[in-house]
Design an enzyme around this catalytic site. Structure first.
Site, PDB file in Angstrom:
ATOM      1  N   GLU A 100       0.775  -1.275  -0.105  1.00 14.80           N
ATOM      2  CA  GLU A 100      -0.345   0.046  -0.035  1.00 14.80           C
ATOM      3  C   GLU A 100       1.066   1.015   0.025  1.00 14.80           C
ATOM      4  O   GLU A 100       1.356   1.600   1.097  1.00 14.80           O
ATOM      5  CB  GLU A 100      -0.964   0.001   1.284  1.00 14.80           C
ATOM      6  N   CYS A 108      -2.388   9.047   2.632  1.00 14.93           N
ATOM      7  CA  CYS A 108      -2.176   8.586   1.466  1.00 14.93           C
ATOM      8  C   CYS A 108      -3.384   8.834   0.514  1.00 14.93           C
ATOM      9  O   CYS A 108      -3.176   8.930  -0.554  1.00 14.93           O
ATOM     10  CB  CYS A 108      -1.853   7.097   1.293  1.00 14.93           C
TER      11      CYS A 108
HETATM   12  P1  NAD Z   1      10.483   6.632   3.802  1.00 13.41           P
HETATM   13  O1  NAD Z   1      10.297   6.047   2.433  1.00 13.41           O
HETATM   14  O2  NAD Z   1      11.822   6.923   4.493  1.00 13.41           O
HETATM   15  O3  NAD Z   1       9.590   5.747   4.811  1.00 13.41           O
HETATM   16  C1  NAD Z   1       8.291   5.526   4.520  1.00 13.41           C
HETATM   17  C2  NAD Z   1       8.164   4.490   5.749  1.00 13.41           C
HETATM   18  O4  NAD Z   1       8.820   3.256   5.417  1.00 13.41           O
HETATM   19  C3  NAD Z   1       8.264   4.387   7.115  1.00 13.41           C
HETATM   20  O5  NAD Z   1       7.456   3.944   7.982  1.00 13.41           O
HETATM   21  C4  NAD Z   1       9.638   3.985   7.263  1.00 13.41           C
HETATM   22  O6  NAD Z   1      10.086   3.367   8.704  1.00 13.41           O
HETATM   23  C5  NAD Z   1       9.648   2.725   6.462  1.00 13.41           C
HETATM   24  N1  NAD Z   1      10.677   2.406   5.899  1.00 13.41           N
HETATM   25  C6  NAD Z   1      11.659   3.070   5.227  1.00 13.41           C
HETATM   26  N2  NAD Z   1      12.739   2.265   4.718  1.00 13.41           N
HETATM   27  C7  NAD Z   1      12.258   0.961   5.220  1.00 13.41           C
HETATM   28  C8  NAD Z   1      12.907  -0.308   5.047  1.00 13.41           C
HETATM   29  N3  NAD Z   1      14.074  -0.399   4.246  1.00 13.41           N
HETATM   30  N4  NAD Z   1      12.239  -1.458   5.375  1.00 13.41           N
HETATM   31  C9  NAD Z   1      11.130  -1.396   5.860  1.00 13.41           C
HETATM   32  N5  NAD Z   1      10.555  -0.222   6.181  1.00 13.41           N
HETATM   33  C10 NAD Z   1      11.140   1.043   5.861  1.00 13.41           C
HETATM   34  O7  NAD Z   1       9.793   8.120   3.817  1.00 13.41           O
HETATM   35  P2  NAD Z   1       9.237   9.159   5.126  1.00 13.41           P
HETATM   36  O8  NAD Z   1      10.066  10.352   5.088  1.00 13.41           O
HETATM   37  O9  NAD Z   1       8.803   8.271   6.331  1.00 13.41           O
HETATM   38  O10 NAD Z   1       7.763   9.476   4.256  1.00 13.41           O
HETATM   39  C11 NAD Z   1       8.128   9.958   2.643  1.00 13.41           C
HETATM   40  C12 NAD Z   1       7.029   9.528   1.790  1.00 13.41           C
HETATM   41  O11 NAD Z   1       6.671   8.376   2.244  1.00 13.41           O
HETATM   42  C13 NAD Z   1       5.722  10.473   1.922  1.00 13.41           C
HETATM   43  O12 NAD Z   1       6.079  11.772   1.438  1.00 13.41           O
HETATM   44  C14 NAD Z   1       4.896   9.631   1.510  1.00 13.41           C
HETATM   45  O13 NAD Z   1       4.676   9.849   0.109  1.00 13.41           O
HETATM   46  C15 NAD Z   1       5.278   8.050   1.897  1.00 13.41           C
HETATM   47  N6  NAD Z   1       4.206   7.736   2.796  1.00 13.41           N
HETATM   48  C16 NAD Z   1       3.330   7.013   2.719  1.00 13.41           C
HETATM   49  C17 NAD Z   1       2.303   6.459   3.506  1.00 13.41           C
HETATM   50  C18 NAD Z   1       1.128   5.826   3.131  1.00 13.41           C
HETATM   51  O14 NAD Z   1       0.311   5.645   3.950  1.00 13.41           O
HETATM   52  N7  NAD Z   1       1.189   5.017   1.915  1.00 13.41           N
HETATM   53  C19 NAD Z   1       2.743   6.582   4.801  1.00 13.41           C
HETATM   54  C20 NAD Z   1       4.009   7.315   5.229  1.00 13.41           C
HETATM   55  C21 NAD Z   1       4.857   7.799   4.096  1.00 13.41           C
END
Ligand code: NAD
Length: 478
Positions: free
Chosen positions: A252, A286
């Site tokens: 998702e 999202c």
């Molecule tokens: P990010 O891509 O670093 O992390 C997103 C999420 O993934 C975080 O919860 C993080 O802990 C987890 N994550 C990161 N790397 C991972 C890995 N290698 N393995 C497992 N989990 C991992 O980004 P961010 O700065 O936290 O958020 C940036 C963007 O992410 C937002 O702008 C948005 O577009 C997207 N986002 C989407 C949702 C959603 O509900 N679909 C939620 C949070 C963030």
């Protein structure tokens, strides 16, 4: 459960609560102040191996536990969450920033997912195929096996429960890594499950370095399914890791929801709904309504009236009276949103409201409205995940649909119209997993929730969400 926020948090492995001890620590920050409020233990490799062993050991026991017993535990956990929603909501506000009423509402609404999946699991009927007398062929659904799940910080209870509820209802064991930024409300959800009687080993909660935890868990032969909610790049990365072991995935990922506003819509209703929802959870949703394509006949009026409503959104610490929008959840968000707004301004967008990080402690940002945003602005292409509405006019239905579909993303999309033909055309033609028509509610719990294109694959919620944690087996008797 005690409030205020506990200074030291725990993991949960094989029925045991694990303290920081000599482990590395992640500091949890209150986004309304920018101050550290708690230490969170980071799992080492031994912890992760212990979680894998526990999940492997618990799986056959839980798979063979009668569905009525599994369902009763989930219903009890849902009741406990509703009883504890006030306290859990306060923890969520302290770690994530959203207003305490919204946080408490998230806990209560999330509890329904345990109830829904408990009932879905009881009705997960197979099929008996037509065969000659004396022969039988059946189709059965069986739990896929131990699950590794990763949830983000924007909905600290709602996103993990969408993985826990179907996995546990289906008869799987699970290792969940909630976001390190918002751990306490997920920990309290685990406590509800434990207090409801969930046997040790069925559900573990771990924290750590996200990349290290996910690569270690996904590489293990124990894990049979991976579920992730978060950004597109991380989703692609985890899908590749899962492909090494041909493991099933539910992804998702992000969206960039278009909102098509037609001249013939009920303008007041459309404005009231969209202006309220845009700033819910500071736009870090999202399915947040984001790219507003407004038909030329009502464009100017819509933009002005939307900005007037947005200007009235009360921004502040989520514990404050009457606060409607808290800070952004972490220091990355104001920088990222601010950069996108600057880029849009340079490329010609008009700032109708806001546009700036607020000059106070914490990660507060103005509710923002941008008009006539050029298509090449970064914010028209990348999810802003913040309190920003971007607007452009359009003339014809075809043009609106083309704009809605122009990105590689397809999670939610919305349209406001009183014309049945337009409503039908939009519902069919938009490339999205969920389409709201005169409506912004697209995650009721009993309907599939998920995206198409780069927004991911697989559905959460409802019967489809349960089946995502099951495998299909055909048995043929001659
Ligand atoms: P990010 O891509 O670093 O992390 C997103 C999420 O993934 C975080 O919860 C993080 O802990 C987890 N994550 C990161 N790397 C991972 C890995 N290698 N393995 C497992 N989990 C991992 O980004 P961010 O700065 O936290 O958020 C940036 C963007 O992410 C937002 O702008 C948005 O577009 C997207 N986002 C989407 C949702 C959603 O509900 N679909 C939620 C949070 C963030």
């Amino acid at each position: 459960m005690s409030n205020p926020y506990p200074q030291s948090l725990q993991m949960h492995i094989d029925g045991e609560w694990i303290d920081v001890g000599d482990r590395d620590v992640h500091q949890v920050i209150n986004p309304a102040t920018g101050n550290a409020i708690a230490d969170l233990p980071k799992a080492n490799k031994d912890d992760l191996d212990r979680a894998l062993d526990a999940a492997a050991k618990a799986f056959p026991m839980w798979r063979d536990t009668p569905v009525a017993e599994r369902a009763a535990i989930l219903h009890k956990a849902a009741d406990l969450m509703r009883d504890r929603a006030g306290d859990m909501g306060k923890l969520m506000t302290a770690e994530q920033g959203k207003p305490v009423g919204q946080a408490t509402g998230e806990v209560t609404a999330s509890a329904a997912h345990f109830d829904i999946m408990a009932e879905e699991a009881k009705r997960c009927y197979g099929r008996v195929l037509v065969r000659p007398a004396g022969q039988n062929s059946f189709v059965k659904y069986q739990p896929v096996g131990p699950v590794a799940a990763f949830s983000p910080w924007n909905f600290p209870v709602f996103t993990p429960i969408r993985k826990l509820a179907p996995a546990i209802a289906a008869g799987c064991s699970i290792i969940l890594k909630p976001a390190e930024e918002t751990p306490a409300s997920a920990i309290e959800m685990m406590r509800c499950l434990q207090d409801a009687g969930l046997p040790a080993g069925v559900c573990q909660i771990v924290f750590g370095d996200p990349g290290e935890v996910s690569s270690h868990l996904i590489a293990s032969d124990v894990i049979r399914k991976v579920s992730f909610t978060g950004s597109v790049p991380v989703g692609k990365h985890l899908t590749k890791l899962a492909a090494e072991g041909m493991k099933r995935t539910t992804m998702e990922l992000g969206g960039h929801a278009p909102v098509l506003v037609f001249d013939d819509c009920d303008l007041e209703k459309t404005l009231n709904l969209t202006a309220m929802q845009k700033y819910r959870n500071a736009g870090q949703v999202c399915v947040s309504p984001t790219r507003f394509y407004v038909q030329s006949g009502v464009y100017d009026k819509f933009v002005e009236a939307f900005a007037e409503r947005a200007a009235k959104v009360a921004v502040g610490d989520g514990f404050g009276d009457g606060i409607e929008m808290g800070p952004l959840a972490n220091p990355r968000r104001p920088s990222s949103v601010g950069e996108m707004i600057e880029d849009a301004k340079i490329k010609g967008a008009e700032v109708k409201l806001g546009g700036n990080r607020q000059d106070k402690d914490g990660f507060f940002f103005d509710p923002t409205v941008l008009s006539h945003v050029p298509l090449d602005a970064k914010i028209m292409n990348d999810e802003p995940f913040g309190p920003v509405a971007v607007m452009r006019p359009f003339d014809k239905l075809d043009e609106a649909i083309e704009q809605a579909n122009r990105l590689p993303l397809g999670l939610a999309a919305y349209a406001f119209t009183s014309n049945l033909h337009i409503a039908n055309m939009v519902g069919d033609a938009i490339e999205a997993g969920m389409v709201g028509i005169n409506n912004l509610t697209v995650s009721p719990g009993d309907a599939p929730f998920g995206g198409v294109k780069e927004s991911g694959h697989g559905s959460e919620d409802g019967p489809d969400g349960l089946k995502a944690y099951m495998v299909t087996k055909a048995i043929h008797q001659a």
